[in-house]
Design an enzyme around this catalytic site. Structure first.
Site, PDB file in Angstrom:
ATOM      1  N   GLU A 364       0.836  -1.224   0.000  1.00  0.00           N
ATOM      2  CA  GLU A 364       0.000   0.000   0.000  1.00  0.00           C
ATOM      3  C   GLU A 364       0.866   1.268   0.000  1.00  0.00           C
ATOM      4  OE1 GLU A 364      -3.746   0.012   1.970  1.00  0.00           O
ATOM      5  OE2 GLU A 364      -3.951  -2.158   1.820  1.00  0.00           O
ATOM      6  N   GLU A 368       9.267   4.961   1.219  1.00  0.00           N
ATOM      7  CA  GLU A 368       9.810   6.048   0.378  1.00  0.00           C
ATOM      8  C   GLU A 368       8.648   6.822  -0.263  1.00  0.00           C
ATOM      9  OE1 GLU A 368      10.871   2.908   0.415  1.00  0.00           O
ATOM     10  OE2 GLU A 368      12.967   3.044   0.985  1.00  0.00           O
TER      11      GLU A 368
HETATM   12  C1  LIG Z   1       2.831  -9.546   0.319  1.00  0.00           C
HETATM   13  C2  LIG Z   1       2.411  -8.474  -0.639  1.00  0.00           C
HETATM   14  C3  LIG Z   1       1.062  -8.208  -0.797  1.00  0.00           C
HETATM   15  C4  LIG Z   1       0.642  -7.233  -1.716  1.00  0.00           C
HETATM   16  N1  LIG Z   1      -0.692  -7.050  -1.939  1.00  0.00           N
HETATM   17  C5  LIG Z   1      -1.093  -6.254  -2.966  1.00  0.00           C
HETATM   18  C6  LIG Z   1      -2.467  -6.199  -3.345  1.00  0.00           C
HETATM   19  O1  LIG Z   1      -3.340  -6.835  -2.750  1.00  0.00           O
HETATM   20  N2  LIG Z   1      -2.797  -5.449  -4.424  1.00  0.00           N
HETATM   21  C7  LIG Z   1      -1.877  -4.727  -5.123  1.00  0.00           C
HETATM   22  O2  LIG Z   1      -2.269  -4.055  -6.085  1.00  0.00           O
HETATM   23  N3  LIG Z   1      -0.568  -4.752  -4.768  1.00  0.00           N
HETATM   24  C8  LIG Z   1      -0.151  -5.504  -3.715  1.00  0.00           C
HETATM   25  N4  LIG Z   1       1.176  -5.563  -3.366  1.00  0.00           N
HETATM   26  C9  LIG Z   1       2.143  -4.773  -4.138  1.00  0.00           C
HETATM   27  C10 LIG Z   1       2.773  -3.653  -3.338  1.00  0.00           C
HETATM   28  O3  LIG Z   1       1.856  -2.624  -3.120  1.00  0.00           O
HETATM   29  C11 LIG Z   1       4.030  -3.224  -4.097  1.00  0.00           C
HETATM   30  O4  LIG Z   1       4.986  -4.251  -3.933  1.00  0.00           O
HETATM   31  C12 LIG Z   1       4.578  -1.897  -3.604  1.00  0.00           C
HETATM   32  O5  LIG Z   1       3.713  -0.851  -3.953  1.00  0.00           O
HETATM   33  C13 LIG Z   1       5.973  -1.609  -4.194  1.00  0.00           C
HETATM   34  O6  LIG Z   1       6.012  -1.815  -5.562  1.00  0.00           O
HETATM   35  P1  LIG Z   1       7.201  -2.715  -6.200  1.00  0.00           P
HETATM   36  O7  LIG Z   1       7.241  -3.971  -5.437  1.00  0.00           O
HETATM   37  O8  LIG Z   1       7.001  -2.788  -7.645  1.00  0.00           O
HETATM   38  O9  LIG Z   1       8.509  -1.896  -5.867  1.00  0.00           O
HETATM   39  P2  LIG Z   1       9.092  -0.671  -6.722  1.00  0.00           P
HETATM   40  O10 LIG Z   1       8.043   0.331  -6.975  1.00  0.00           O
HETATM   41  O11 LIG Z   1       9.836  -1.194  -7.896  1.00  0.00           O
HETATM   42  O12 LIG Z   1      10.129  -0.049  -5.690  1.00  0.00           O
HETATM   43  C14 LIG Z   1      11.446  -0.559  -5.485  1.00  0.00           C
HETATM   44  C15 LIG Z   1      12.169   0.378  -4.525  1.00  0.00           C
HETATM   45  O13 LIG Z   1      12.295   1.679  -5.126  1.00  0.00           O
HETATM   46  C16 LIG Z   1      11.706   2.669  -4.297  1.00  0.00           C
HETATM   47  N5  LIG Z   1      11.092   3.691  -5.119  1.00  0.00           N
HETATM   48  C17 LIG Z   1      10.208   3.529  -6.153  1.00  0.00           C
HETATM   49  N6  LIG Z   1       9.847   4.717  -6.650  1.00  0.00           N
HETATM   50  C18 LIG Z   1      10.476   5.663  -5.900  1.00  0.00           C
HETATM   51  C19 LIG Z   1      10.494   7.088  -5.916  1.00  0.00           C
HETATM   52  N7  LIG Z   1       9.771   7.793  -6.778  1.00  0.00           N
HETATM   53  N8  LIG Z   1      11.265   7.711  -4.997  1.00  0.00           N
HETATM   54  C20 LIG Z   1      12.005   7.013  -4.094  1.00  0.00           C
HETATM   55  N9  LIG Z   1      12.019   5.675  -4.038  1.00  0.00           N
HETATM   56  C21 LIG Z   1      11.268   5.011  -4.923  1.00  0.00           C
HETATM   57  C22 LIG Z   1      10.671   1.907  -3.462  1.00  0.00           C
HETATM   58  O14 LIG Z   1      10.340   2.602  -2.283  1.00  0.00           O
HETATM   59  C23 LIG Z   1      11.391   0.602  -3.208  1.00  0.00           C
HETATM   60  O15 LIG Z   1      12.293   0.749  -2.150  1.00  0.00           O
HETATM   61  C24 LIG Z   1       1.607  -6.497  -2.441  1.00  0.00           C
HETATM   62  C25 LIG Z   1       2.966  -6.760  -2.238  1.00  0.00           C
HETATM   63  C26 LIG Z   1       3.376  -7.749  -1.375  1.00  0.00           C
HETATM   64  C27 LIG Z   1       4.841  -8.026  -1.250  1.00  0.00           C
END
Ligand SMILES: Cc1cc2nc3c(=O)[nH]c(=O)nc-3n(C[C@H](O)[C@H](O)[C@H](O)COP(=O)(O)OP(=O)(O)OC[C@H]3O[C@@H](n4cnc5c(N)ncnc54)[C@H](O)[C@@H]3O)c2cc1C
Length: 382
Positions: A364, A368
Site C-alpha cells: 500500500e 519512500e
Molecule cells: C505480500 C504483498 C502483498 C501485496 N498485496 C497487494 C495487493 O493486494 N494489491 C496490489 O495491487 N498490490 C499488492 N502488493 C504490491 C505492493 O503494493 C508493491 O509491492 C509496492 O507498492 C511496491 O512496488 P514494487 O514492489 O514494484 O517496488 P518498486 O516500486 O519497484 O520499488 C522498489 C524500490 O524503489 C523505491 N522507489 C520507487 N519509486 C520511488 C520514488 N519515486 N522515490 C524514491 N524511491 C522510490 C521503493 O520505495 C522501493 O524501495 C503487495 C505486495 C506484497 C509483497
C-alpha cells in the site's frame, strides 16, 4: 477539545476483538505461518461477527462503525496474526470501501452485500510486474466490445488472489494527454479468461495468499465498471489513502505484541542471578518500544479521526503508516534480541513478528512513497 478517551462502544470493540483473537485466531498461528495455510475458518467467523465490512452501512450488510473502531479491531487482530488482519484490511479498506463509495446500487446489491457480510471475499488488484510504486504505468488493457469489456494482461501481488471470490481490478481503457486512462472493474472468479497463478512463497505474512492473476480476453460486462470510464486511478488512490490507516494499525498491533512478549519474557528470564528486566539496557529497550508504540497509536488515531470527520487526512495517513511500520520493524527486532537465542527459533513465535513486520513498510505504498506524499503535502500547504 482533544479527546484521548475511547467511547464505551469503542472500548467494547477493543475488548471483544481482543478476546476473539485470543480464542479463535491464536490457536494455529504457528502452523498457518509454517505451512502457508489461509485462515479460512477464522475469516468466515470474522465475517459472521461483522469484521469484514466494518465501515459499510447496515443497509449493505455492514457494521456501520467509524474508522476509530476499525483501527482498534485491526490492532487487536494484528497483535495475534498479521496475515489475518491483512485479509480483513484489504476486504474492508480497499474492496468494500471502493464499492460503498463508487459502486452503483446494482453493484452494491450484488457485490457489496456479500462482501460486507463475509459471505464472499474480495481482492484489490492494482500492481503489475513493471508498475508497483509507479502504479499508473500499468499495461493491462480493457477494450470495449459491445456491451462488454475484454480484459487482457496480468497483475502481481494480489492479496487473497487465490481465496477471493471477487477482484477489483484496474485497467487501461485509453490514453489522454499522453497518460494512461485507467478504469476500475469488478471481475468475478470463474469468468472465462481469468486465471490465478501460483501462491508466492513469502518471507512473512505467510498465511495470507498472494499471487499473480492473468486475464486473457476476459469478458466483463460494462455494468461491472466502477464509477465512470477514466475514474479508476483516482478511485485506486482514494482507497489506498484510507487503507494506509489500516496498515498503520496493523503495524501498531504487531509492535504492541512485540512489547508484550518482551515484557513477559524479560520478567521470567534469569541471567547472572537476576531477571533480565532488571538490566538497564533491557529497560531502555522496553521504554523506547513503549514510547514509540504510544506515538504510533496517536498518529493512527488522528488519521482515523480526521477521516471520520470528513477532513483531509492524506498526509496523516501516510505519516501514520510511515511511522508505525518503522516502529513495528524496530520493536519486533528488539523483541527477538530480548529473547536472545530463543527469539531466533520458530517455537517461541517471536521471529515471525520480525518477518511479518517488514511488509508494513512495503505494501500500500513503500515508506519512500509515504515520504514523497508527506513532503508534497507540507510543501504545498506551507
Ligand atoms: C505480500 C504483498 C502483498 C501485496 N498485496 C497487494 C495487493 O493486494 N494489491 C496490489 O495491487 N498490490 C499488492 N502488493 C504490491 C505492493 O503494493 C508493491 O509491492 C509496492 O507498492 C511496491 O512496488 P514494487 O514492489 O514494484 O517496488 P518498486 O516500486 O519497484 O520499488 C522498489 C524500490 O524503489 C523505491 N522507489 C520507487 N519509486 C520511488 C520514488 N519515486 N522515490 C524514491 N524511491 C522510490 C521503493 O520505495 C522501493 O524501495 C503487495 C505486495 C506484497 C509483497
Amino acid at each position: 477539545m482533544i479527546e484521548f478517551e475511547l467511547t464505551p462502544e469503542q472500548h467494547l470493540i477493543k475488548k471483544t476483538t481482543r478476546e476473539f483473537s485470543q480464542k479463535h485466531i491464536l490457536p494455529g498461528v504457528i502452523e498457518r505461518d509454517e505451512k502457508s495455510i489461509f485462515p479460512k475458518n477464522e475469516i468466515k467467523l470474522m465475517g459472521e461477527l461483522g469484521y469484514m465490512g466494518m465501515m459499510v452501512p447496515e443497509i449493505w450488510n455492514g457494521s456501520e462503525l467509524d474508522t476509530i473502531s476499525y483501527v482498534l479491531a485491526i490492532e487487536e487482530i494484528a497483535a495475534v496474526e498479521l496475515a489475518t488482519s491483512t485479509i480483513m484490511s484489504v476486504n474492508n479498506s480497499l474492496v468494500c470501501h471502493v464499492l460503498n463509495h463508487y459502486g452503483s446500487e446494482e453493484q452494491k446489491e450484488k457485490y457489496l452485500k456479500p462482501l460486507a457480510s463475509g459471505a464472499k471475499l474480495g481482492a484489490y488488484s492494482l500492481s503489475e510486474t513493471q508498475s508497483g510504486s509507479d502504479a499508473s504505468n500499468m499495461k493491462t488493457l480493457a477494450n470495449k466490445d459491445g456491451e462488454n469489456y475484454l480484459i487482457s494482461g496480468s497483475k502481481n501481488w494480489v492479496t487473497s488472489g487465490i481465496s477471493s471470490d471477487i477482484v477489483i481490478t484496474f485497467c487501461v481503457t485509453g490514453r489522454k494527454e499522453n497518460k494512461n486512462e485507467i478504469s476500475a472493474f469488478i471481475v468475478e472468479k470463474g469468468t472465462e479468461g481469468f486465471t490465478v497463478g501460483k501462491k508466492e512463497d513469502k518471507l512473512g505474512l505467510r498465511a495470507s495468499d498472494t499471487c499473480q492473476i492473468f486475464f486473457d480476453n476476459c469478458k466483463v460486462p460494462s455494468k461491472n465498471m466502477i464509477g465512470k470510464q477514466g475514474e479508476g486511478f483516482s478511485i485506486a488512490l482514494n482507497a489506498l489513502r484510507g487503507g494506509r490507516i489500516g496498515i498503520a494499525a496493523q503495524a501498531l498491533g504487531l509492535a504492541r505484541s512485540a512489547l508484550e512478549r518482551s515484557i513477559e519474557y524479560s520478567k521470567e528470564r534469569i541471567q547472572f542471578g537476576k531477571k533480565i528486566s532488571q538490566f538497564g539496557s533491557i529497560k531502555n529497550k522496553l521504554a523506547e518500544m513503549a514510547t514509540d508504540i504510544e506515538a504510533a497509536r496517536m498518529l493512527v488515531w488522528k488519521a482515523a479521526y480526521l477521516k471520520d470527520q470528513n477532513k483531509n487526512y492524506l498526509k496523516e495517513s501516510s505519516m501514520a503508516k510511515l511511522f508505525a511500520s518503522k516502529v513495528a520493524m524496530k520493536a519486533s527486532s528488539e523483541c527477538v534480541q530480548i529473547h536472545g537465542g530463543y527469539g531466533y527459533i520458530q517455537e517461541y513465535g517471536v521471529e515471525r513478528l520480525m518477518r511479518d513486520a517488514k511488509i508494513t513498510e512495503i505494501y500500500e505504498g513503500t515508506s519512500e512513497i509515504q515520504k514523497l506524499v508527506i513532503a508534497r503535502e507540507i510543501l504545498k500547504n506551507n
